[in-house]
Write a protein that holds these residues in place. Sequence first.
Motif, PDB file in Angstrom:
ATOM      1  N   ILE A  85      66.576  64.443  20.891  1.00 46.23           N
ATOM      2  CA  ILE A  85      65.164  64.357  21.257  1.00 46.23           C
ATOM      3  C   ILE A  85      65.059  64.622  22.748  1.00 46.23           C
ATOM      4  O   ILE A  85      65.771  63.995  23.548  1.00 46.23           O
ATOM      5  CB  ILE A  85      64.576  62.972  20.932  1.00 46.23           C
ATOM      6  N   THR A  86      64.185  65.547  23.129  1.00 40.09           N
ATOM      7  CA  THR A  86      63.985  65.844  24.544  1.00 40.09           C
ATOM      8  C   THR A  86      62.508  65.687  24.897  1.00 40.09           C
ATOM      9  O   THR A  86      61.645  65.733  24.020  1.00 40.09           O
ATOM     10  CB  THR A  86      64.405  67.292  24.891  1.00 40.09           C
ATOM     11  N   ASP A  87      62.268  65.486  26.176  1.00 36.67           N
ATOM     12  CA  ASP A  87      60.904  65.647  26.672  1.00 36.67           C
ATOM     13  C   ASP A  87      60.868  66.926  27.494  1.00 36.67           C
ATOM     14  O   ASP A  87      61.758  67.775  27.351  1.00 36.67           O
ATOM     15  CB  ASP A  87      60.439  64.422  27.462  1.00 36.67           C
ATOM     16  N   GLU A  88      59.904  67.096  28.353  1.00 36.06           N
ATOM     17  CA  GLU A  88      59.786  68.328  29.123  1.00 36.06           C
ATOM     18  C   GLU A  88      60.842  68.427  30.219  1.00 36.06           C
ATOM     19  O   GLU A  88      61.159  69.523  30.678  1.00 36.06           O
ATOM     20  CB  GLU A  88      58.397  68.427  29.749  1.00 36.06           C
ATOM     21  N   ALA A  89      61.406  67.281  30.622  1.00 40.35           N
ATOM     22  CA  ALA A  89      62.313  67.268  31.766  1.00 40.35           C
ATOM     23  C   ALA A  89      63.783  67.198  31.376  1.00 40.35           C
ATOM     24  O   ALA A  89      64.640  67.684  32.122  1.00 40.35           O
ATOM     25  CB  ALA A  89      61.970  66.094  32.685  1.00 40.35           C
ATOM     26  N   GLY A  90      64.107  66.598  30.243  1.00 39.89           N
ATOM     27  CA  GLY A  90      65.508  66.426  29.899  1.00 39.89           C
ATOM     28  C   GLY A  90      65.704  65.765  28.556  1.00 39.89           C
ATOM     29  O   GLY A  90      64.739  65.473  27.830  1.00 39.89           O
ATOM     30  N   VAL A  91      66.973  65.514  28.239  1.00 42.75           N
ATOM     31  CA  VAL A  91      67.333  64.882  26.971  1.00 42.75           C
ATOM     32  C   VAL A  91      67.023  63.393  27.039  1.00 42.75           C
ATOM     33  O   VAL A  91      67.393  62.707  28.002  1.00 42.75           O
ATOM     34  CB  VAL A  91      68.822  65.102  26.664  1.00 42.75           C
ATOM     35  N   LEU A  92      66.349  62.898  26.015  1.00 42.20           N
ATOM     36  CA  LEU A  92      66.034  61.468  25.932  1.00 42.20           C
ATOM     37  C   LEU A  92      67.044  60.718  25.079  1.00 42.20           C
ATOM     38  O   LEU A  92      67.386  59.576  25.379  1.00 42.20           O
ATOM     39  CB  LEU A  92      64.633  61.270  25.348  1.00 42.20           C
ATOM     40  N   ALA A  93      67.523  61.348  24.005  1.00 41.15           N
ATOM     41  CA  ALA A  93      68.426  60.632  23.100  1.00 41.15           C
ATOM     42  C   ALA A  93      69.193  61.598  22.218  1.00 41.15           C
ATOM     43  O   ALA A  93      68.687  62.665  21.850  1.00 41.15           O
ATOM     44  CB  ALA A  93      67.637  59.657  22.230  1.00 41.15           C
ATOM     45  N   TRP A  94      70.430  61.203  21.892  1.00 39.36           N
ATOM     46  CA  TRP A  94      71.246  61.876  20.889  1.00 39.36           C
ATOM     47  C   TRP A  94      71.543  60.896  19.760  1.00 39.36           C
ATOM     48  O   TRP A  94      71.609  59.692  19.978  1.00 39.36           O
ATOM     49  CB  TRP A  94      72.600  62.294  21.486  1.00 39.36           C
ATOM     50  N   ASP A  95      71.769  61.427  18.589  1.00 42.56           N
ATOM     51  CA  ASP A  95      72.363  60.633  17.510  1.00 42.56           C
ATOM     52  C   ASP A  95      73.261  61.546  16.691  1.00 42.56           C
ATOM     53  O   ASP A  95      72.780  62.551  16.158  1.00 42.56           O
ATOM     54  CB  ASP A  95      71.292  60.011  16.598  1.00 42.56           C
ATOM     55  N   PRO A  96      74.569  61.267  16.597  1.00 38.29           N
ATOM     56  CA  PRO A  96      75.289  60.207  17.285  1.00 38.29           C
ATOM     57  C   PRO A  96      75.229  60.387  18.808  1.00 38.29           C
ATOM     58  O   PRO A  96      75.047  61.489  19.300  1.00 38.29           O
ATOM     59  CB  PRO A  96      76.722  60.359  16.770  1.00 38.29           C
ATOM     60  N   GLN A  97      75.426  59.300  19.519  1.00 39.16           N
ATOM     61  CA  GLN A  97      75.242  59.320  20.963  1.00 39.16           C
ATOM     62  C   GLN A  97      76.286  60.184  21.649  1.00 39.16           C
ATOM     63  O   GLN A  97      77.449  60.205  21.281  1.00 39.16           O
ATOM     64  CB  GLN A  97      75.307  57.898  21.521  1.00 39.16           C
ATOM     65  N   THR A  98      75.843  60.904  22.662  1.00 35.32           N
ATOM     66  CA  THR A  98      76.719  61.698  23.511  1.00 35.32           C
ATOM     67  C   THR A  98      75.960  62.021  24.782  1.00 35.32           C
ATOM     68  O   THR A  98      74.732  61.927  24.826  1.00 35.32           O
ATOM     69  CB  THR A  98      77.163  62.995  22.827  1.00 35.32           C
ATOM     70  N   GLU A  99      76.688  62.352  25.822  1.00 32.84           N
ATOM     71  CA  GLU A  99      76.030  62.717  27.080  1.00 32.84           C
ATOM     72  C   GLU A  99      76.563  64.030  27.641  1.00 32.84           C
ATOM     73  O   GLU A  99      76.020  64.540  28.608  1.00 32.84           O
ATOM     74  CB  GLU A  99      76.234  61.618  28.134  1.00 32.84           C
ATOM     75  N   ASP A 100      77.630  64.575  27.022  1.00 37.28           N
ATOM     76  CA  ASP A 100      78.290  65.728  27.630  1.00 37.28           C
ATOM     77  C   ASP A 100      77.693  67.057  27.210  1.00 37.28           C
ATOM     78  O   ASP A 100      78.167  68.100  27.633  1.00 37.28           O
ATOM     79  CB  ASP A 100      79.787  65.699  27.306  1.00 37.28           C
TER      80      ASP A 100
END
Length: 399
Positions: A85-100
């Motif tokens: 899920i993203t907004d206009e500026a960046g990623v808000l959430a992943w499932d499963p979680q990740t940040e890379d």
Amino acid sequence: MVSPAVDIALIAAIAIITVAVVSLVGFKLSRSSRELGSEAELATYNTLHTAGLAGPHLRRGLTPDGAAKAAGYLRGMLDSSRLVITDEAGVLAWDPQTEDRDADAMVLAAKVLESGRTQVYRRPPETPTDGAAEGFAAEAVFSPIRVQERVVGTIGAYSGQVRPSLVRATNEVAAWVATQIELAELDASRTLLMEAEVRALRAQISPHFIYNSLNAIASYILTDPVRARELVIEFADFTRYSFRRHGDFTTVAEELRSIDRYLLLERARFGDRLNVSLQIGPEVLSTVIPFLSLQPLVENAVRHGLEAREGPGHITITGRDDGEYAVLGIEDDGVGMDPERLRQMLAGHTAGDHVGLRNVDSRLRQVYGDDHGLVIETAPGAGTLITMRIPKFQPGHEV
């Protein structure tokens, strides 16, 4: 030695028992099937149930915390390997979680945010398929979250192969998320409107009341300085409550304390002409009510009911328990009002002096629904009775 007749009877008994067991199992299965419904009905139920679990997390808008809590439910609705899920500026959430992989996701989401249209990303032919289960080497569909003709974010669903059914489902989920965000914005707008109406009510109260109160206090400075000092303190306490900046709600007890200070100041003007009686059940004192919802009704009774009549007048303030509700009433024996003119004024069709009544009625309807607006009984020369029904239990309304 067992006779053939016994053997036959034994075999018959076993057959009967077998048939009974099979019939019982069949009955149980058929009944279970009827209770659960068809596979399509069960799938519909599971989808609606999952949506119901995800919805509350999005009712504060598209926030990182809400998106993180809703992402798992949304991925389950789409049956995708990974969801972002993203907004206009960046990623808000992943499932499963990740940040890379945030940057990669925003590259995919950029065209959707720019064009406002769903985008499908296919795996390059040379890409190995063994990473598809991880989601990153998989194909993906990104759909816009559109709120009032503006794309505020995207839903990205990853899968080993994006089929038309996943594209349609992702579009529907994005539209559903947009609806939740619109509801959140509506709630925020409603809160802002209530705050604006309270500010307007304060402004409506302050000019004439402050002027009259200060005149009354000034009249006692030379003749009764002790009384003047007491009135100054009451005036300070009343204005401090009326102009407080925190909280949209208060309790009946707090509002009555403010009304008591208000009436002390008005009695300094009216003297014996103003008589007040209270009939308040102790069980309603802790009931939560919108801030400044009783005091304007009392002020209306003084200004428009008693001030215009000759001789003394009486105001009765009541509060009683009525099961799930607290019933609060303000009654005066003043000049009354024309019912049709009052109805037009409450509907906002005509201007009038009873701004406080319209303000309170509007806020009660916004908070509790149209069934909880003010009930006003009046006629010219017959006084006025104003009643409100407030739910005693109000989760989420903090004082």
